[in-house]
Design a protein around this motif. Structure first.
Motif: not given
Lengths: 302, 628
Positions: B332, B334, B366, B368, B393, B434
């Protein structure tokens, strides 16, 4: 030399090697175009370096139009034997059957059949999914916009307006069935880079690049070498010996020689630096019309 | 500019040595439409005497009806290579140009100004160390100037030269120049450029290109070319941490096994201990092989083949590093994404992510926020449109080794590829990881449906299609399956064709056999859903009782009954397998709708009217209903 920095030739060499390895690692059936010219000689040298100590893991393909200089064919066979690579040669047999030649059918039709169509035939027959070529971005305007990994649809055509974005050195090598990729590892080299690299690496090239007395005829300002008896002579035309050399190699009836005394690499590089014409000027097929290279490429030419 | 000695070979050797000693500067030109980017590059090539006689002749031929300088040439024609570009007089794609001076070699990426070609600009920026941002002195800082500058900072171009062009058209006015420079500096302050210079030029007239112009006595900086020759952009990548992405396993015979690749950063010596980023297994470098002979040390940028002292499992995509300096290894991250495709990016959709030599399926989990490239404002979004930039993400199916892009562009930049069309959809730069995947690997946990479903990023469920033969069940199920697969979901269709011929080939068409048929299919569907799959069951299943049985077998697994309600006349007219014809002829007994009843479901979750819409539309309707 600075031990923490590569010279620009070292950087170009490394970049090309990385591209060649990416091809070997990503495609099922790659092939390397071998045109026997100086750029091909550099490409071959880079491929040997890229995979050493392994042999080059793909074959080399030469599209023989039957009108290449005899010295080119001799050089090709000698080089293949010396380095032991897998050489495939292809000639458009339909064209041979129909007696296609540049004299009776014109340069454009001849090139289309014996070069472009022949290439498509060979690529289709070999089911190659990637074809590596020695084109450089400094050669011609449409080439300046071509990707290093240049996508081709199932009929080998290029869509210049819909090229894949190519960032960093992260190449998208994925294809759908029938599609293929043209890959240009020396995209970022200039003609001078090629010559200085040949000089510093002592890479063998076809002797036609060096000035020697050769039999030529002059037609509309272009010197054509009489390489064999197939070149029809105009009434009153007699070949005469002149000291000439070639900046670019192709089919002898379509390749102009230049008057030159440059008989070795240093003299060639000096002459080239002083010269005021681009190397493709000697090629009669590019100047047919504005955008003619782009058009040829859309149709599958390299 | 770079003259060649016309004498002996040792002079040539010296000259060649100088040539090879030259450093290389890769820069790009960007700015708004009509700021004169192509003209500037044409001017650079012309002034470097790189335009050759035959090119010049063909240029003059093409320059009529165009804006030309004193030389009678439209320089932009030199670089606008594609026919469409010449027709429209604009630059569409990145063009690469080459020139050199006595001090440096340059590779120039000329990138388009129009907003719809932002992706091409990002492409040009990705390999550039410096950017020329062009501004039309008459217009000042424009929206597109801001957008391009933001993309430069996103891609990590650290050095900028503000080229205030067409200064001749504002009468070489210092105030105009100073105001534009002040505006730009104020805007660019948060973008983190390491150097920012500004030069007033006229590309058309040649002011301040090669040497200081007499028309701008108030300007005391370098002319453009002298500045480019001397600006220090060197980032010593050899002092960074060692990263060696394995590109190709070199195995000519049983006695040699080497790992070919390019040193992305840092340096490595024979005898160094290295770690494999994925397995954390150590080994020692025993040889650094090249065709020119073995090396003692390899540095960033060199393409080499490494041989290790022991047998370790390494394949393409693995990254070799020094112990204690390993890259992130995670599933994971970002990241910031520049979207480059007409079809927007949606969270939940699966793409192929390529970073270095690693290619893995990845999903935007995600979204953001989206960054307005003109105002740098951050806004909420549900998708990323063409040329937009968003912070997301990403979850990858397998862990990847990477560094934050700000630390190492070569190990922190990635592309996203469409899983069906294989088009390059976007590019991204990793901000940070992440979750550390290696921590997960050693945790003990019970493997259950929830865990398996999480791995697949989906909720397992059973979609039970019922309806007459020829009603369109299978067509709808097939379309839905393709769509789910394209979205990165894992789905499977159970239908008469793949069950009757194998698992249930012992069953006939008596009522008892039909019940057993459905029972077995329902059990298989349950097992598949338990394994985490979305199961599409496409059976006529004519009896309410059996359908209820199937629902009971499913237990706590989400069960959706979909009734494809198509009148028998329509089904019979379609008769895709010729079964109705054979049933009417008495060749098939107990055929549903002919001599065996179909009990319409009394309470299905969804009814699709097969005679009123095409299967594609029905599949859309179903997809919307399921909210997958």
């Amino acid at each position: 030399m600075d031990l923490n920095r590569l010279t620009h030739l070292q950087a170009l060499e490394a970049e090309s090697i990385e591209i060649l390895r990416e091809v070997a690692a990503s495609f099922e059936r790659p092939v390397m175009m071998y045109s026997i010219g100086k750029d091909s000689s550099v490409l071959l040298h880079l491929a040997r370096k890229a995979f050493y100590p392994s042999k080059i893991p793909f074959p080399l393909l030469h599209v023989d139009t039957t009108f290449k200089f005899a010295e080119m064919i001799a050089f090709r066979d000698k080089t293949a034997e010396e380095y032991g690579f897998d050489l495939i040669t292809h000639t458009n047999q339909d064209g041979v059957r129909d007696g296609i030649n540049p004299f009776d059918h014109g340069s454009s039709r001849y090139t289309d059949i014996m070069k472009t169509a022949a290439l498509r035939q060979a690529l289709t027959a070999g089911q190659y999914d990637a074809a590596i070529g020695g084109a450089r971005r400094d050669e011609e305007k449409s080439r300046a916009k071509e990707r290093v990994f240049s996508h081709r649809n199932a009929s080998h055509a290029w869509d210049p307006k819909n090229q894949r974005p190519e960032l960093w050195r992260t190449f998208n090598t994925r294809l759908n069935p029938g599609e293929s990729m043209r890959v240009f590892p020396i995209s970022n080299w200039t003609e001078l880079d090629v010559w200085t690299y040949i000089y510093s690496e002592q890479i063998p090239i076809v002797p036609l690049y060096f000035a020697r007395p050769r039999p030529v005829v002059e037609r509309s300002g272009t010197l054509i070498m009489v390489d064999d008896e197939r070149l029809p002579l105009n009434p009153g035309e007699t070949p005469r010996e002149e000291v000439v050399r070639f900046r670019t190699l192709g089919c002898y009836p379509l390749t102009g020689a230049i008057r030159s005394d440059a008989a070795d690499l240093p003299s060639i590089i000096m002459e080239m630096q002083a010269s005021r014409t681009s190397e493709r000027e000697g090629r009669l097929i590019d100047s047919d019309s504005v955008g003619s290279m782009e058009k040829k490429k859309q149709e599958g030419y390299f | 500019m770079s003259a060649v000695p016309a004498t002996a070979n040792n002079d040539l050797d010296l000259w060649l040595a100088q040539q090879t000693e030259k450093s290389l500067l890769r820069f790009l030109t960007c700015g708004s439409v009509d700021d004169g980017k192509s003209t500037l590059i044409g001017r650079l090539l012309y002034d470097s005497q790189l335009i050759l006689d035959d090119q010049l002749a063909s240029l003059k031929k093409e320059s009529h009806n165009r804006t030309v300088g004193d030389e009678g040439i439209d320089f932009s024609l030199l670089v606008d290579g594609l026919v469409a570009e010449r027709e429209q007089g604009i630059t569409i794609d990145v063009a690469y140009r080459f020139f050199s001076t006595d001090k440096r070699k340059f590779i120039v990426a000329d990138t388009p100004g129009h907003e719809q070609y932002t992706r091409n600009m990002a492409t040009g920026a990705s390999n550039a160390e410096l950017a020329l941002v062009l501004i039309d002195a008459r217009k000042g800082v424009l929206t597109q100037t801001r957008r391009h500058s933001f993309i430069l900072s996103l891609i990590g171009v650290k050095h900028v030269v503000l080229v205030v062009n067409k200064i001749d058209l504002v009468d070489y006015d210092q105030e105009v120049f100073d105001r534009i420079v002040a505006d730009y500096r104020a805007f660019a302050a948060p973008l983190g450029f390491k150097t920012l210079a500004a030069v007033p030029v006229s590309a058309l007239r040649g002011d301040n290109i090669l040497r200081p112009s007499e028309n701008t006595p108030w300007y005391d900086g370098d002319a453009l070319v002298p500045y480019l020759e001397t600006v220090d952009v060197a980032e010593d990548r050899t002092v960074q941490k060692f990263r060696f992405p394995v590109q190709w396993v070199n195995r000519p015979n049983l006695d040699f096994r080497g790992f070919s690749g390019t040193v992305a950063s840092g340096a490595v010596k024979v005898g160094d201990e290295v770690l494999i980023a994925s397995s954390r297994k150590p080994a020692v470098i025993s040889r650094i092989v090249t065709m020119d002979g073995d090396l003692d040390r390899a540095i960033a940028g060199q393409a080499v083949t490494l041989v290790l002292d022991r047998e370790v499992d390494i394949s393409r995509g693995d990254v070799l590093t020094h112990p204690g300096e390993t890259p992130d290894y995670s599933t994971q991250v970002q990241a910031r994404i520049v979207w480059m495709n007409e079809e927007p990016a949606y969270p939940g959709r699966s793409y192929l992510l390529k970073i270095g030599a690693q290619t893995v399926p990845a999903t935007i989990t995600d979204l953001k926020f989206r960054t307005n490239v003109n105002t740098l404002e951050q806004t909420a979004a549900t998708k990323i449109d063409l040329n937009e930039v968003a912070t997301v993400t990403l979850a990858t199916d397998k862990p990847i080794a990477f560094d934050p892009y700000a630390v190492n562009a070569l190990t922190g930049g990635f592309i996203l590829v469409d899983r069906i069309s294989n088009a390059t959809l976007g590019a991204g730069t990793i901000d940070f990881g992440l979750r550390r995947a290696q921590n997960l690997t050693y945790q003990s946990f019970d493997v259950n449906r929830t865990v398996r479903a999480q791995m697949k990023g989906q909720t397992p469920r059973i979609l039970w299609f019922t309806g007459l033969s020829g009603s369109g069940k299978s067509s709808v199920a097939n379309i839905l399956e393709k769509r789910l697969t394209a979205e990165g979901k894992h789905a499977y269709i159970l239908d008469g064709d793949n069950v009757r011929h194998g698992l249930n080939k012992d069953l006939g068409f008596t009522e008892a056999a039909r019940v057993e048929n459905i029972r077995r299919v329902a059990e298989v569907a349950r097992l598949m859903a338990d394994a985490g799959l979305i199961v599409l069951v496409s059976f006529i299943s004519p009896f309410e009782k059996e359908r209820r049985l199937a629902r009971e077998i499913a237990g706590d697994i989400d069960f959706t009954e979909i009734y494809v309600d198509t009148p028998i006349e329509v089904c019979e007219a379609r008769d895709p397998k010729g079964l109705y014809k054979r049933a009417r002829a008495g060749e098939i007994k107990n055929f549903t709708g002919i001599d065996s009843p179909f009990e319409p479901p009394t309470n299905p979750e969804l009814v699709l009217h097969g005679a009123e819409a095409e299967p594609l539309a029905l599949a859309d309707q179903l997809h919307g209903f399921l909210k997958l």
